[in-house]
Write an enzyme that holds these catalytic residues in place. Sequence first.
Site, PDB file in Angstrom:
ATOM      1  N   GLU A   1       0.631  -1.250  -0.093  1.00 18.80           N
ATOM      2  CA  GLU A   1      -0.105   0.409  -0.481  1.00 18.80           C
ATOM      3  C   GLU A   1       0.917   1.317   0.028  1.00 18.80           C
ATOM      4  O   GLU A   1       0.226   2.261  -0.483  1.00 18.80           O
ATOM      5  CB  GLU A   1      -1.109   0.221   1.207  1.00 18.80           C
ATOM      6  CG  GLU A   1      -1.924  -0.816   1.207  1.00 18.80           C
ATOM      7  CD  GLU A   1      -3.068  -0.633   0.087  1.00 18.80           C
ATOM      8  OE1 GLU A   1      -3.487   0.313  -0.667  1.00 18.80           O
ATOM      9  OE2 GLU A   1      -3.631  -1.957  -0.246  1.00 18.80           O
TER      10      GLU A   1
ATOM     11  N   ARG B   1       0.451   3.636  -2.752  1.00 19.71           N
ATOM     12  CA  ARG B   1       0.028   5.232  -2.746  1.00 19.71           C
ATOM     13  C   ARG B   1       1.254   5.951  -2.944  1.00 19.71           C
ATOM     14  O   ARG B   1       1.669   7.293  -3.332  1.00 19.71           O
ATOM     15  CB  ARG B   1      -0.344   4.971  -1.784  1.00 19.71           C
ATOM     16  CG  ARG B   1      -2.253   3.760  -2.055  1.00 19.71           C
ATOM     17  CD  ARG B   1      -3.047   3.602  -0.964  1.00 19.71           C
ATOM     18  NE  ARG B   1      -3.675   2.808  -0.654  1.00 19.71           N
ATOM     19  CZ  ARG B   1      -5.335   2.796  -0.309  1.00 19.71           C
ATOM     20  NH1 ARG B   1      -5.230   3.670   0.485  1.00 19.71           N
ATOM     21  NH2 ARG B   1      -5.359   1.941  -0.306  1.00 19.71           N
TER      22      ARG B   1
ATOM     23  N   ASP C   1      -5.438 -10.652  -7.527  1.00 17.03           N
ATOM     24  CA  ASP C   1      -5.507  -9.597  -8.835  1.00 17.03           C
ATOM     25  C   ASP C   1      -4.613  -8.508  -9.396  1.00 17.03           C
ATOM     26  O   ASP C   1      -3.874  -8.711 -10.716  1.00 17.03           O
ATOM     27  CB  ASP C   1      -6.442  -8.552  -8.303  1.00 17.03           C
ATOM     28  CG  ASP C   1      -6.019  -7.442  -7.273  1.00 17.03           C
ATOM     29  OD1 ASP C   1      -5.189  -7.953  -6.600  1.00 17.03           O
ATOM     30  OD2 ASP C   1      -7.195  -6.486  -7.362  1.00 17.03           O
TER      31      ASP C   1
ATOM     32  N   GLU D   1     -13.051   1.040 -10.102  1.00 18.30           N
ATOM     33  CA  GLU D   1     -12.266  -0.657 -10.935  1.00 18.30           C
ATOM     34  C   GLU D   1     -13.332  -0.381 -12.183  1.00 18.30           C
ATOM     35  O   GLU D   1     -11.892  -0.325 -13.504  1.00 18.30           O
ATOM     36  CB  GLU D   1     -12.047  -2.055 -10.789  1.00 18.30           C
ATOM     37  CG  GLU D   1     -10.447  -2.161 -10.036  1.00 18.30           C
ATOM     38  CD  GLU D   1     -10.757  -1.172  -8.526  1.00 18.30           C
ATOM     39  OE1 GLU D   1     -10.476  -1.188  -7.619  1.00 18.30           O
ATOM     40  OE2 GLU D   1     -12.328  -1.048  -8.030  1.00 18.30           O
TER      41      GLU D   1
ATOM     42  N   THR E   1      -0.889   0.252 -10.048  1.00 19.60           N
ATOM     43  CA  THR E   1      -2.336   0.291 -10.083  1.00 19.60           C
ATOM     44  C   THR E   1      -3.288   0.737  -8.768  1.00 19.60           C
ATOM     45  O   THR E   1      -4.451   0.768  -8.575  1.00 19.60           O
ATOM     46  CB  THR E   1      -2.182  -1.025  -8.877  1.00 19.60           C
ATOM     47  OG1 THR E   1      -3.132  -2.438  -9.157  1.00 19.60           O
ATOM     48  CG2 THR E   1      -1.315  -1.009  -7.763  1.00 19.60           C
TER      49      THR E   1
END
Length: 659
Positions: free
Chosen positions: A290, A294, A423, A559, A648
């Site tokens: 994360e 980010r 994913d 998404e 992502t």
Amino acid sequence: DFISITLSPEEVVGAGGYNNSKAWRRRSCWRKWKQLSRLQRSVILFLFAFLAVCGVISYTSMGEPWKSVTNKSLDDQRTEPEIPGLKLANPAVLPAPQKADANLGNYPELSPQKLPKPPYVRRGPSNLQIKPSRRDVRLKTRHDSSRVVEEVVQADKEEKTEKSVISWRGAVIEPDQSTEPPSIKIKEPEKPSSVEAEDQKEPVPINERQMAVIEAFRHAWKGYKDFAWGHDELKPLSKSYSEWFGLGLTLIDALDTMWILGLKEEFEEARKWVANDLVFDKNVDVNLFESTIRILGGLLSTYHLSGDSLFLEKAKDIGNRLMPAFKTPSKIPYSDVNIGRGTAHPPRWTSDSTVAEVTSIQLEFRELSRLTGDEKFQKAVDEVMKHVHTLSGKNDGLVPMFINTNSGQFTHLGVYTLGARADSYYEYLLKQWIQGGKKENELLEDYMRAIEGVKKHLLQRSQPKKLTFVGELAHGHFSAKMDHLVCFLPGTLALGAHNGLTADHMKLAEALIETCYQMYAQVETGLSPEIVHFNLHAQKGHKDVEIKPADRHNLLRPETVESLFYMYRFTGDKKYQDWGWEILQNFNKYTRVPTGGYTSINNVQNPSNPEPRDKMESFFLGETLKYMFLLFSDDIDLINLDKYVFNTEAHPLPIWVPA
């Protein structure tokens, strides 16, 4: 009275008579000069002196233009020949601004990357810049002298080199580059001047739907600024905040969104906080995945868009502090890092990491190596991908959800999903291949094999509308369960098809994006739940989508909007914009908080009381609204997908162009 004198011709000549010689003419001119008055001679001398001075001035003023023209011609001779790449199976096309006699079927071709500044909103303080690595700049002078010779040799080699062909079950690719992984030692090309980029075409004005996105962002930002400034996430209902890492996640996640939306004032205010208050020397545990996607991704992206070195320095700081995570027996990183103490550890309850987390940090660390010249970042993440490439336990390219940091082996075998915990592994296979200039064939092979595995094991059609969806496989048993997270897949498939992969990937993308839209349209609030189950058998009174009570929350996820953006960018089909507009309107209707901010909701099936959760995730500003703005844009050069690849968390990073 007369005297007669007789002279010979020789005596006449010798006495100085006219004979048209140069000496005689010089003496004649001198006599005429002496016959002039002093005033006349002074005037003539003054005129000659004046003309001489004018000649000197004219030479100096004309010298620089002639020099620049000469240099320009030399530069033109040195220009490298264009290196042919893969042919695009689906060129990016968008409708041109409509005119009275416009042909709606004609779309403009791609043009070189730029971020134009529309007349209504200026996108950031300065022009977008793709920065070369610092080592590249240091090496520039040394390489310039041999550049012309190297280019001639390279061009000759390219003409003689036979194209290699990669084929995987219907996909035929003809790369012109070697199969070796991209090296950060290769000199990066310099960015074209911003003036040249601006002159390429007229800016595309911001339209009403984009203005609606800007208004939504400002409303969300108002809540964050008023009640959660400098903290991780806003709690809009209680007008407070929540902390995860204590590093201003929402602010950092939103930096490049503000730049792209042209919110200069908000961007400058956030920049001051980064400069004065963002400190990573804290005794705090952060999640490697994360914080990478980010924080590191957000800082790198903002550096490239703004050209401000502050963000690169902060990116280097956090990047170095995350490196202890890779100090494991298997080189598979731990999930958590204490960025103050420099220690790392797995979760308390297991020594496993999720496969998605350890294989979805590569874009960011590789780019950090390219910019800094320090190979350790790329080496660490490349080792992870090479290790996963060799592992057993896959099912036709599909990977389990967990991997052990001690043994380096997959665990919890037999469960395969494209949802949570797996994913972005598939997403980053393709995007690393694109980022690196389409050279790393192992990544492409793993991606192509995985998509075939999806088709073979996870693809089904629902009833009654026969929607194509991606389910899950658990120990041979198929489950018709699909996470909203899986809706990244249509966009990824479309991106692959655009980059030369088999055309049936685009057909599958078109089918899956229809399904993802129906996950919104068939729900009472028009907002998708976190998880849906599809009906495999027709039942009277039942829709395709079924929602269980534990799965009916909505977290403002991006998404579906992300995939709508890719689909519109590559097809120009207006229905994708219309679907995104419906979603934005429903976010405003059911999740907007009047005092500022948006909130996640617990029940998408209850329009009268969607049960707000009092939390605005950072990705709503970092991803959802960014993709909305890009979806509604008719400017294909606003983050050109032939120049940038999104991580992502929707942070655009530059594609490496061969030197």
